[in-house]
Enzyme design. Structure first.
Site, PDB file in Angstrom:
ATOM      1  N   GLU A  91       0.878  -1.178   0.000  1.00 10.16           N
ATOM      2  CA  GLU A  91       0.000   0.000   0.000  1.00 10.16           C
ATOM      3  C   GLU A  91       0.905   1.215   0.000  1.00 10.16           C
ATOM      4  O   GLU A  91       1.502   1.536   1.025  1.00 10.16           O
ATOM      5  CB  GLU A  91      -0.894   0.006   1.250  1.00 10.16           C
ATOM      6  CG  GLU A  91      -1.860  -1.157   1.357  1.00 10.16           C
ATOM      7  CD  GLU A  91      -3.059  -1.015   0.439  1.00 10.16           C
ATOM      8  OE1 GLU A  91      -3.171  -0.017  -0.290  1.00 10.16           O
ATOM      9  OE2 GLU A  91      -3.896  -1.935   0.447  1.00 10.16           O
ATOM     10  N   GLU A 104       4.232  13.383  -4.608  1.00  7.88           N
ATOM     11  CA  GLU A 104       3.481  13.347  -3.355  1.00  7.88           C
ATOM     12  C   GLU A 104       4.153  14.268  -2.341  1.00  7.88           C
ATOM     13  O   GLU A 104       5.289  14.022  -1.944  1.00  7.88           O
ATOM     14  CB  GLU A 104       3.444  11.913  -2.809  1.00  7.88           C
ATOM     15  CG  GLU A 104       2.603  11.777  -1.563  1.00  7.88           C
ATOM     16  CD  GLU A 104       2.599  10.355  -1.001  1.00  7.88           C
ATOM     17  OE1 GLU A 104       3.665   9.735  -0.910  1.00  7.88           O
ATOM     18  OE2 GLU A 104       1.507   9.884  -0.630  1.00  7.88           O
TER      19      GLU A 104
HETATM   20  P1  NAP Z   1       8.273   4.977   4.569  1.00  9.89           P
HETATM   21  O1  NAP Z   1       9.405   5.872   4.782  1.00  9.89           O
HETATM   22  O2  NAP Z   1       8.215   4.188   3.325  1.00  9.89           O
HETATM   23  O3  NAP Z   1       8.251   4.008   5.825  1.00  9.89           O
HETATM   24  C1  NAP Z   1       7.240   3.037   6.026  1.00  9.89           C
HETATM   25  C2  NAP Z   1       7.755   1.952   6.944  1.00  9.89           C
HETATM   26  O4  NAP Z   1       8.780   1.210   6.278  1.00  9.89           O
HETATM   27  C3  NAP Z   1       8.381   2.480   8.229  1.00  9.89           C
HETATM   28  O5  NAP Z   1       8.042   1.605   9.284  1.00  9.89           O
HETATM   29  C4  NAP Z   1       9.855   2.408   7.913  1.00  9.89           C
HETATM   30  O6  NAP Z   1      10.680   2.324   9.052  1.00  9.89           O
HETATM   31  C5  NAP Z   1       9.911   1.113   7.120  1.00  9.89           C
HETATM   32  N1  NAP Z   1      11.126   0.932   6.313  1.00  9.89           N
HETATM   33  C6  NAP Z   1      12.070   1.853   5.966  1.00  9.89           C
HETATM   34  N2  NAP Z   1      13.043   1.273   5.230  1.00  9.89           N
HETATM   35  C7  NAP Z   1      12.709  -0.042   5.093  1.00  9.89           C
HETATM   36  C8  NAP Z   1      13.292  -1.154   4.414  1.00  9.89           C
HETATM   37  N3  NAP Z   1      14.428  -1.040   3.715  1.00  9.89           N
HETATM   38  N4  NAP Z   1      12.666  -2.353   4.480  1.00  9.89           N
HETATM   39  C9  NAP Z   1      11.506  -2.490   5.145  1.00  9.89           C
HETATM   40  N5  NAP Z   1      10.911  -1.472   5.814  1.00  9.89           N
HETATM   41  C10 NAP Z   1      11.491  -0.256   5.777  1.00  9.89           C
HETATM   42  O7  NAP Z   1       6.891   5.743   4.644  1.00  9.89           O
HETATM   43  P2  NAP Z   1       6.468   6.840   5.704  1.00  9.89           P
HETATM   44  O8  NAP Z   1       7.248   8.068   5.404  1.00  9.89           O
HETATM   45  O9  NAP Z   1       6.530   6.270   7.073  1.00  9.89           O
HETATM   46  O10 NAP Z   1       4.913   7.027   5.354  1.00  9.89           O
HETATM   47  C11 NAP Z   1       4.455   7.858   4.362  1.00  9.89           C
HETATM   48  C12 NAP Z   1       4.134   7.087   3.084  1.00  9.89           C
HETATM   49  O11 NAP Z   1       3.186   6.053   3.327  1.00  9.89           O
HETATM   50  C13 NAP Z   1       3.498   7.964   2.032  1.00  9.89           C
HETATM   51  O12 NAP Z   1       4.087   7.735   0.787  1.00  9.89           O
HETATM   52  C14 NAP Z   1       2.029   7.515   2.033  1.00  9.89           C
HETATM   53  O13 NAP Z   1       1.347   7.754   0.831  1.00  9.89           O
HETATM   54  C15 NAP Z   1       2.163   6.070   2.330  1.00  9.89           C
HETATM   55  N6  NAP Z   1       0.895   5.521   2.833  1.00  9.89           N
HETATM   56  C16 NAP Z   1       0.137   4.716   2.013  1.00  9.89           C
HETATM   57  C17 NAP Z   1      -1.088   4.204   2.443  1.00  9.89           C
HETATM   58  C18 NAP Z   1      -1.925   3.326   1.560  1.00  9.89           C
HETATM   59  O14 NAP Z   1      -2.851   2.706   2.059  1.00  9.89           O
HETATM   60  N7  NAP Z   1      -1.639   3.228   0.279  1.00  9.89           N
HETATM   61  C19 NAP Z   1      -1.553   4.518   3.732  1.00  9.89           C
HETATM   62  C20 NAP Z   1      -0.771   5.338   4.538  1.00  9.89           C
HETATM   63  C21 NAP Z   1       0.450   5.831   4.080  1.00  9.89           C
HETATM   64  P3  NAP Z   1      11.353   3.616   9.755  1.00  9.89           P
HETATM   65  O15 NAP Z   1      10.733   4.831   9.165  1.00  9.89           O
HETATM   66  O16 NAP Z   1      11.053   3.436  11.179  1.00  9.89           O
HETATM   67  O17 NAP Z   1      12.830   3.559   9.486  1.00  9.89           O
END
Ligand code: NAP
Ligand code: MG
Length: 507
Positions: free
Chosen positions: A280, A411
């Site tokens: 997602e 985004e």
């Molecule tokens: P993110 O930076 O991609 O992080 C998401 C999660 O992945 C965090 O727990 C992060 O850990 C972890 N992560 C980081 N590097 C990783 C790796 N190499 N392998 C596995 N996991 C890893 O996203 P965010 O900044 O937290 O959230 C914002 C994004 O989420 C936006 O793009 C938004 O559109 C998207 N989102 C999508 C939906 C949907 O339903 N489509 C819903 C909500 C949000 P750490 O950050 O703790 O290091």
């Protein structure tokens, strides 16, 4: 009140001013650990990660920085709980009962969970309780019902000889769930409700900025009687824990919500592991407004999409296309709404919009606004710096003429609306689809035929008509194109956590 040893005095004062439940104070007074095999533990490393309260920019508490060894322990516990012991032996109606008890406990503790979430994430408390927390309980109840409705099928086969054949649906195994910081509690409920109903066990990795509400939830799991190892939380950095989880041979399914760049890495690692994955990911969802729409309704929708949760909403209607006849009127209404919204800490009952999550998110959003203006966008409202150390960004509206502008394509994940006029339906559909993302879209018109043509032509996992950002436990949510694949919620999600075994008997 008793507070965590580290808590900054500015946060302490804010908590005293607004008041929180005794349970919230008591929770914050402890150094949170990880939750592995039914126990709270610091884990293998003594390292901690600072947790910053976004409205003050000050230290709230710290969390355990988990390691690969902690992931190994959690997966081992989940693997063991899957194959033997009370969870493996539990009847479907007992599993359903357990999940319903858990939903009742969430409801009972909703205010405390909301307060913890608000302090950790910055979001406004009222909607957080109603949507994030109670919405999570609703999904858990919805999915609980499926625990007693999982079934295979008997099939008539044409193979020579005499046989009976049928399918069995089994839990897929240990699920690795990874969630972002924008809806910490709610996204975790999206990730764990269906696999638990299916009989799987889970290792959850919350975003490092926002782990606290899930650690409180772990207490409720214990109170509901969830056997040790069924649900585990490993806290810490995505680069360490996320990677360890996606590459783990005993993890059978990865369910990820987050950004598209990280999703690509997660998809790659799961491919290497040959484990199925749900992604997602990000979005840049269009709102397409025709001349016959209601401009006030369009503007009001922004409160729940692009300005809601300080714009940190994956499906935010962050590209606003308006047909020329209504353009000035919609812009006027949107600015009126933007300028009326009160920026305040999430605990303030009058808060319409809290801060964004972190200084890096703050800098990224401000960078987009500056880039937009440098590329020729007109700053219609907002965009100014807010005094103080908190990460507040005012509701901002940019007007552009070019759909290829960076602010129209990428985004921003903040309270920034980008608006552009169009002439006719064909152009509107082309603009709506001219983006790498395909998470959601909305169409605003009184003409049902035009609405249906747009619904069919727009490439997005959800299309709303005369509304934006409606979600429901019964309706699957998930994106097309680079917004990912697989669905959360609805019966579709349950299937991701079941595997089908075929059985033949030769008579
Ligand atoms: P993110 O930076 O991609 O992080 C998401 C999660 O992945 C965090 O727990 C992060 O850990 C972890 N992560 C980081 N590097 C990783 C790796 N190499 N392998 C596995 N996991 C890893 O996203 P965010 O900044 O937290 O959230 C914002 C994004 O989420 C936006 O793009 C938004 O559109 C998207 N989102 C999508 C939906 C949907 O339903 N489509 C819903 C909500 C949000 P750490 O950050 O703790 O290091
Ligand atoms: Mg935080």
């Amino acid at each position: 009140m008793s507070v965590s040893v580290n808590m900054d005095s500015a946060i302490r004062k804010m908590i005293d001013d607004y008041g929180v439940t005794a349970a919230c104070s008591e929770f914050l007074a402890q150094e949170p650990g990880q939750f592995i095999n039914g126990r709270f533990t610091q884990g293998h490393s003594s390292e901690r990660i600072d947790v910053i309260e976004p409205s003050t920019g000050r230290l709230l508490t710290s969390i355990a920085s988990g390691t690969r060894a902690d992931v190994d322990d959690a997966v081992a516990a989940a693997h063991s709980a899957l194959h033997s012991g009370p969870w493996a032996e539990m009847k479907p109606n007992d599993r359903q009962g357990l999940l319903l008890r858990l939903a009742d406990l969430i409801e009972k503790h909703a205010r405390t969970i909301g307060e913890i979430e608000t302090l950790d994430n910055g979001k406004a408390l009222g909607p957080c309780i109603d949507m994030d927390v109670l919405g999570g309980a609703d999904l858990l109840r919805y999915m609980a019902g499926f625990a007693t409705k999982i079934h295979g099928q008997s099939r008539q086969v044409s193979a020579p000889g005499e046989h009976v054949a049928w399918t069995i649906k089994e839990p897929i195994g240990v699920v690795g769930a990874i969630v972002p910081w924008n809806w910490p509690f709610n996204m975790a409920m999206w990730k764990l409700s269906a696999p638990l109903a299916a009989g799987c066990t889970i290792v959850l990795k919350p975003a490092q900025q926002t782990t606290l509400s899930m650690l409180y939830f772990a207490r409720l799991c214990e109170e509901a009687g969830m056997p040790p190892g069924v649900f585990n939380i490993v806290t810490g950095k995505g680069s360490t824990i996320g990677n360890a989880l996606t590459a783990h041979p005993d993890v059978s399914k990865i369910s990820f919500t987050g950004s598209t760049p990280v999703g690509r890495q997660v998809g790659g690692a799961s491919g290497e592991n040959l484990s199925p994955v749900t992604l997602e990911l990000g979005g840049k969802s269009p709102m397409v407004v025709f001349d016959d729409a209601d401009p006030e309704a369009v503007a009001a929708a922004h409160r729940w999409s692009v300005f809601f949760n300080a714009g940190q909403v994956c499906s935010a209607g962050s590209r606003l296309y308006v047909q020329r006849g209504l353009y000035e009127r919609v812009l006027e209404e949107t600015v009126k709404l933007a300028e009326s919204m009160k920026l305040a800490p999430g605990l303030d009952p009058e808060c319409d919009m809290g801060p964004v999550i972190s200084s890096s998110q703050y800098n990224s959003i401000r960078g987009y606004i500056e880039q937009g203006v440098a590329e020729g966008a007109k700053l219609v409202c907002g965009g100014y710096e807010v005094d103080g150390d908190g990460f507040f960004i005012p509701p901002t509206v940019l007007a552009v003429e070019d759909n290829r502008a960076t602010v129209m394509q990428e985004e921003i994940f903040g309270p920034v609306q980008v608006v552009m006029p169009f002439d006719d339906e064909e152009e509107a559909i082309r603009l709506a689809n001219d983006n790498i993302y395909g998470l959601a879209a909305s169409v605003w018109t009184q003409d049902i035929s035009r609405a249906m043509r747009c619904v069919n032509a727009i490439e997005a996992g959800t299309v709303w008509v005369n509304a934006h950002d409606l979600v429901d436990s019964a309706i699957p949510f998930g994106g097309f194109k680079q917004s990912g694949f697989g669905k959360d919620m609805g019966p579709e999600q349950l299937d991701h956590f079941l595997r089908t075994k075929a059985v033949w008997i030769h008579i």
